[in-house]
Design a protein around this motif. Structure first.
Motif, PDB file in Angstrom:
ATOM      1  N   ILE A 169       0.712  -1.475   0.463  1.00 50.01           N
ATOM      2  CA  ILE A 169       0.451  -0.215   0.305  1.00 50.01           C
ATOM      3  C   ILE A 169       0.939   1.158   0.722  1.00 50.01           C
ATOM      4  O   ILE A 169       1.852   1.287   0.895  1.00 50.01           O
ATOM      5  N   ASN A 170       0.754   1.848  -1.288  1.00 50.26           N
ATOM      6  CA  ASN A 170       1.190   3.202  -1.387  1.00 50.26           C
ATOM      7  C   ASN A 170       0.878   4.486  -0.531  1.00 50.26           C
ATOM      8  O   ASN A 170       0.088   4.875  -1.457  1.00 50.26           O
ATOM      9  N   ILE A 171       1.259   4.785   1.057  1.00 47.14           N
ATOM     10  CA  ILE A 171       0.075   5.702   1.340  1.00 47.14           C
ATOM     11  C   ILE A 171      -0.018   7.223   0.640  1.00 47.14           C
ATOM     12  O   ILE A 171      -0.936   7.969   0.590  1.00 47.14           O
ATOM     13  N   ASP A 172       1.027   7.446  -0.155  1.00 48.30           N
ATOM     14  CA  ASP A 172       1.081   8.814  -0.697  1.00 48.30           C
ATOM     15  C   ASP A 172       0.443   8.422  -1.530  1.00 48.30           C
ATOM     16  O   ASP A 172       0.203   9.449  -2.128  1.00 48.30           O
ATOM     17  N   SER A 173      -0.001   7.809  -2.355  1.00 49.41           N
ATOM     18  CA  SER A 173      -0.620   7.365  -3.577  1.00 49.41           C
ATOM     19  C   SER A 173      -2.097   8.085  -3.339  1.00 49.41           C
ATOM     20  O   SER A 173      -3.109   7.904  -3.717  1.00 49.41           O
ATOM     21  N   ILE A 174      -2.765   7.589  -1.901  1.00 47.01           N
ATOM     22  CA  ILE A 174      -3.963   7.288  -1.402  1.00 47.01           C
ATOM     23  C   ILE A 174      -4.787   8.864  -1.699  1.00 47.01           C
ATOM     24  O   ILE A 174      -3.991   9.815  -0.643  1.00 47.01           O
ATOM     25  N   ASP A 175      -5.525   9.010  -2.392  1.00 48.31           N
ATOM     26  CA  ASP A 175      -6.487  10.524  -2.237  1.00 48.31           C
ATOM     27  C   ASP A 175      -6.747  10.439  -1.402  1.00 48.31           C
ATOM     28  O   ASP A 175      -6.936   9.846  -0.639  1.00 48.31           O
ATOM     29  N   PRO A 176      -7.071  12.167  -0.550  1.00 48.98           N
ATOM     30  CA  PRO A 176      -7.249  12.260   1.082  1.00 48.98           C
ATOM     31  C   PRO A 176      -8.806  11.655   1.134  1.00 48.98           C
ATOM     32  O   PRO A 176      -8.596  11.260   2.479  1.00 48.98           O
ATOM     33  N   ARG A 177      -9.805  11.671   0.675  1.00 44.94           N
ATOM     34  CA  ARG A 177     -10.376  11.233   0.758  1.00 44.94           C
ATOM     35  C   ARG A 177     -10.750   9.766   1.541  1.00 44.94           C
ATOM     36  O   ARG A 177     -11.358   9.461   2.191  1.00 44.94           O
ATOM     37  N   THR A 178     -10.338   8.780   0.573  1.00 42.10           N
ATOM     38  CA  THR A 178     -10.429   7.688   0.249  1.00 42.10           C
ATOM     39  C   THR A 178      -9.639   7.195   1.699  1.00 42.10           C
ATOM     40  O   THR A 178      -9.896   6.935   2.620  1.00 42.10           O
ATOM     41  N   PHE A 179      -8.069   8.223   2.173  1.00 43.09           N
ATOM     42  CA  PHE A 179      -7.463   8.132   2.922  1.00 43.09           C
ATOM     43  C   PHE A 179      -8.046   8.272   4.753  1.00 43.09           C
ATOM     44  O   PHE A 179      -7.899   7.499   4.930  1.00 43.09           O
ATOM     45  N   HIS A 180      -8.755   9.021   4.573  1.00 47.44           N
ATOM     46  CA  HIS A 180      -9.450   9.784   5.425  1.00 47.44           C
ATOM     47  C   HIS A 180     -10.811   7.828   5.676  1.00 47.44           C
ATOM     48  O   HIS A 180     -11.138   8.139   7.119  1.00 47.44           O
ATOM     49  N   THR A 181     -11.738   7.487   5.171  1.00 47.15           N
ATOM     50  CA  THR A 181     -12.129   6.447   4.824  1.00 47.15           C
ATOM     51  C   THR A 181     -11.564   5.355   5.241  1.00 47.15           C
ATOM     52  O   THR A 181     -11.892   4.975   6.249  1.00 47.15           O
ATOM     53  N   VAL A 182     -10.496   5.265   4.862  1.00 44.85           N
ATOM     54  CA  VAL A 182      -9.151   3.581   5.491  1.00 44.85           C
ATOM     55  C   VAL A 182      -9.294   3.915   7.389  1.00 44.85           C
ATOM     56  O   VAL A 182      -9.019   3.241   7.400  1.00 44.85           O
TER      57      VAL A 182
END
Length: 216
Positions: A169-182
């Protein structure tokens, strides 16, 4: 944190009503196929689902709309009918619940979940670091749910390596909305003892190494 729409609240009430029925027991919790000896269950049912799973996903803000939630509820009945023979008691029970759910869902206000602007805020380095640490503390099946959500919402953040049977999982590649969801998902999945200990800790003065990637 996501605010649940009125329509989604209505779906949750339907789920609660169904779960309270005496004959809903087969659908309340995930099928414990190992315990009851259904060793072919994972080969036939590719995406298990239960009423408690749906409730947990509502609580952690994983659904954007009542329609998205309803798809998972329908999966409960379709999984049961897929695994059990047409005409069997379980098949007929799943069909009855499916009809009952659709009858009630037709009256639901199908609107979108209202999401606070907080979900569009880029995550801080500290949030990324904590997320990277927390995913190692949840169960493998729960981590699988996180990966599934990422695969649906932000697939480019996953680096699949079949030859090593692992996913990065490349955390830096996760968009903000998806990041906060996961991130909410992972926090919800954390063992209760860890949740309590985190509440007692001070938020100031703590540093952690940068989290670029996390293996799942």
């Amino acid at each position: 944190m996501a605010r649940v729409s009125e329509g989604l609240k209505q779906v949750e009430k339907i789920i609660d009503a169904l779960a309270q029925r005496n004959d809903s027991e087969p659908f309340r919790e995930p099928v414990n196929w190992r315990e009851i000896g259904l060793f072919d269950y994972p080969q036939i049912v590719k995406k298990p689902m239960s009423l408690s799973d749906v409730k947990a996903k509502i609580a952690s803000g994983q659904y954007r709309s009542p329609a998205e939630c309803a798809e998972d509820v329908r999966l409960i009945w379709s999984n049961c009918m897929l695994y059990n023979q047409d005409g069997s008691e379980f098949y007929k029970l799943a069909k009855k619940f499916a009809n009952r759910f659709e009858e009630k869902f037709n009256k639901v206000k199908v609107d979108e979940v209202v999401v606070d602007g907080e979900d569009d805020r880029p995550p801080s380095l500290e949030e990324k670091t904590k997320f990277a640490h927390n995913i190692y503390k949840i169960k493998s099946e729960e981590l699988g749910e996180v990966v599934t959500k990422l695969d649906q919402s932000c697939p480019h953040a996953l680096d699949k390596k079949p030859e090593k049977d692992e996913i990065e999982i490349n955390i830096d590649s996760i968009d903000p909305r998806t990041f906060h969801t996961v991130d909410r998902m992972v926090k919800e999945y954390l063992p209760e003892a860890l949740k309590k200990s985190k509440k007692k800790k001070s938020t100031g003065g703590e540093t952690a190494p940068a989290a670029k990637k996390a293996k799942a």
